[in-house]
Design a protein around this motif. Structure first.
Motif, PDB file in Angstrom:
ATOM      1  N   LEU A 180       1.203  -1.041  -0.196  1.00 39.34           N
ATOM      2  CA  LEU A 180       0.427   0.051  -0.129  1.00 39.34           C
ATOM      3  C   LEU A 180       1.013   1.368  -0.194  1.00 39.34           C
ATOM      4  CD1 LEU A 180      -2.194   1.255   0.198  1.00 39.34           C
ATOM      5  CD2 LEU A 180      -2.309   0.630   2.980  1.00 39.34           C
ATOM      6  N   VAL A 181       0.465   2.749  -0.800  1.00 40.77           N
ATOM      7  CA  VAL A 181       1.281   3.549  -1.073  1.00 40.77           C
ATOM      8  C   VAL A 181       0.734   4.657  -1.017  1.00 40.77           C
ATOM      9  CG1 VAL A 181       3.151   5.104  -2.041  1.00 40.77           C
ATOM     10  CG2 VAL A 181       3.127   2.957  -2.715  1.00 40.77           C
ATOM     11  N   ARG A 182       0.423   5.451   0.117  1.00 43.60           N
ATOM     12  CA  ARG A 182      -0.642   5.981   0.751  1.00 43.60           C
ATOM     13  C   ARG A 182      -0.564   7.279   0.043  1.00 43.60           C
ATOM     14  NH1 ARG A 182       0.095   8.500   6.569  1.00 43.60           N
ATOM     15  NH2 ARG A 182      -1.740   8.713   6.229  1.00 43.60           N
ATOM     16  N   ARG A 183      -2.354   8.096  -0.864  1.00 40.24           N
ATOM     17  CA  ARG A 183      -2.224   9.067  -1.438  1.00 40.24           C
ATOM     18  C   ARG A 183      -1.185   8.489  -2.691  1.00 40.24           C
ATOM     19  NH1 ARG A 183      -0.831  11.136   3.463  1.00 40.24           N
ATOM     20  NH2 ARG A 183       1.555  11.333   2.527  1.00 40.24           N
ATOM     21  N   LYS A 184      -1.551   7.645  -3.360  1.00 39.30           N
ATOM     22  CA  LYS A 184      -0.605   6.894  -4.889  1.00 39.30           C
ATOM     23  C   LYS A 184      -1.499   6.207  -5.713  1.00 39.30           C
ATOM     24  CE  LYS A 184       2.574   9.505  -4.697  1.00 39.30           C
ATOM     25  NZ  LYS A 184       2.730  10.629  -5.437  1.00 39.30           N
ATOM     26  N   ARG A 185      -2.875   5.209  -4.559  1.00 42.73           N
ATOM     27  CA  ARG A 185      -3.873   4.878  -5.797  1.00 42.73           C
ATOM     28  C   ARG A 185      -3.088   3.318  -5.619  1.00 42.73           C
ATOM     29  NH1 ARG A 185      -8.141   8.102  -8.793  1.00 42.73           N
ATOM     30  NH2 ARG A 185      -8.677   9.428  -7.190  1.00 42.73           N
ATOM     31  N   VAL A 186      -2.120   3.584  -4.722  1.00 44.18           N
ATOM     32  CA  VAL A 186      -1.514   2.047  -4.815  1.00 44.18           C
ATOM     33  C   VAL A 186      -1.829   0.666  -4.367  1.00 44.18           C
ATOM     34  CG1 VAL A 186       0.884   0.521  -5.129  1.00 44.18           C
ATOM     35  CG2 VAL A 186       0.756   2.715  -6.329  1.00 44.18           C
ATOM     36  N   ARG A 187      -2.127  -0.016  -4.263  1.00 43.63           N
ATOM     37  CA  ARG A 187      -2.523  -1.371  -3.928  1.00 43.63           C
ATOM     38  C   ARG A 187      -2.162  -2.667  -4.248  1.00 43.63           C
ATOM     39  NH1 ARG A 187      -8.360   0.555  -0.834  1.00 43.63           N
ATOM     40  NH2 ARG A 187      -7.278   2.200   0.437  1.00 43.63           N
ATOM     41  N   LYS A 188      -1.517  -3.316  -3.846  1.00 42.26           N
ATOM     42  CA  LYS A 188      -1.181  -4.766  -4.619  1.00 42.26           C
ATOM     43  C   LYS A 188      -1.560  -5.646  -3.635  1.00 42.26           C
ATOM     44  CE  LYS A 188       2.029  -2.593  -7.971  1.00 42.26           C
ATOM     45  NZ  LYS A 188       2.811  -2.817  -8.853  1.00 42.26           N
ATOM     46  N   THR A 189      -2.379  -7.014  -3.861  1.00 40.12           N
ATOM     47  CA  THR A 189      -1.815  -8.329  -3.042  1.00 40.12           C
ATOM     48  C   THR A 189      -1.277  -9.478  -3.556  1.00 40.12           C
ATOM     49  OG1 THR A 189      -4.177  -7.098  -1.776  1.00 40.12           O
ATOM     50  CG2 THR A 189      -3.313  -9.518  -1.902  1.00 40.12           C
ATOM     51  N   LYS A 190      -0.059  -9.977  -3.392  1.00 40.59           N
ATOM     52  CA  LYS A 190       0.550 -10.973  -4.281  1.00 40.59           C
ATOM     53  C   LYS A 190       0.260 -12.212  -2.942  1.00 40.59           C
ATOM     54  CE  LYS A 190       4.384 -12.558  -5.432  1.00 40.59           C
ATOM     55  NZ  LYS A 190       6.118 -11.852  -6.213  1.00 40.59           N
ATOM     56  N   MET A 191      -0.006 -13.419  -3.360  1.00 47.23           N
ATOM     57  CA  MET A 191      -0.348 -14.856  -3.060  1.00 47.23           C
ATOM     58  C   MET A 191       0.204 -16.195  -3.742  1.00 47.23           C
ATOM     59  SD  MET A 191      -4.839 -14.799  -2.275  1.00 47.23           S
ATOM     60  CE  MET A 191      -4.733 -15.225  -3.335  1.00 47.23           C
ATOM     61  N   GLN A 192       1.468 -16.362  -2.805  1.00 47.20           N
ATOM     62  CA  GLN A 192       2.048 -17.562  -3.475  1.00 47.20           C
ATOM     63  C   GLN A 192       1.878 -18.745  -2.750  1.00 47.20           C
ATOM     64  OE1 GLN A 192       5.815 -16.034  -4.602  1.00 47.20           O
ATOM     65  NE2 GLN A 192       6.840 -15.908  -2.373  1.00 47.20           N
TER      66      GLN A 192
END
Length: 212
Positions: free
Chosen positions: A181-193
């Motif tokens: 999560l990167v605040r104020r950048k609209r970056v949200r990435k979820t990785k499952m492995q």
């Protein structure tokens, strides 16, 4: 002796002979002084202080080298005797049946693991053979019992220790979830492995007598 040392000595002697030509006179002479015969000893080449100091330092260095060589030989002899005594004591412990539960430190898949008999070892790797295959662990760093411990430099010889294991399962690890999560950048990435895993069962640890 060193050949360079003798070459230096010859060069110094030549230098003294050139500077003092009377050094080659070996016989004395009789002088008439005030009506008396006075014997004059043969001429000798005056040796400078630097030349004397050079030969003195060379002799001192040679004496120190001889002493150091003798001390080194004595130390090596004592160490050999001590090593032989330790080897005999370890071999006597190995020949006895009361070794207790042996343990070992092995190198598996980039990690060092302490194992004993009937242990299960889980590794993040899939490079091992199929399930049911019996393998021998080659990289043994240490093996010991209740009375002694053998340490490899870096690993122990195949003739000293033998550790066998069986591949009992090849599976996947539990789900690993990573969230970015990167605040104020609209970056949200979820990785499952899931990582591939291999489970080994340690069947036996055998130690053989040490050969000198």
């Amino acid at each position: 002796m060193n050949i360079t040392f003798w070459k230096r000595c010859e060069s110094l002697v030549k230098h003294v002979n050139i500077c003092c030509p009377l050094a080659n006179v070996s016989t004395g002479s009789v002088l008439r002084k005030r009506g008396q015969d006075v014997f004059r000893p043969p001429h000798t080449a005056p040796v400078s202080y630097s030349v004397k100091r050079y030969f003195h330092l060379q002799s001192v260095c040679l004496a120190h080298r001889v002493k150091e060589a003798d001390d080194l030989a004595v130390t090596q002899t004592e160490s050999v005797k001590k090593t032989e005594g330790i080897t005999e004591a370890v071999n006597s412990c190995i020949d006895s049946e009361d070794l207790g539960r042996l343990f070992a430190v092995v190198h598996l898949a980039g990690f060092q693991r302490k194992v004993t008999v009937n242990d299960l070892v889980v590794m993040e790797s899939s490079s091992f053979p199929t399930v049911g295959t019996r393998i021998r662990l080659e990289k043994v760093l240490l093996v010991g019992s209740k009375d002694f411990t053998l340490v490899g430099r870096p690993i122990l010889s195949r003739s000293v220790v033998n550790i066998e294991a069986t591949v009992i399962e090849k599976t996947l690890s539990p789900m690993v979830i990573s969230f970015l999560l990167v605040r104020r950048k609209r970056v949200r990435k979820t990785k499952m492995q899931k990582n591939q895993q291999t489970v080994l069962l340690i069947n036996s640890i055998e130690v053989n007598p040490i050969k000198n």
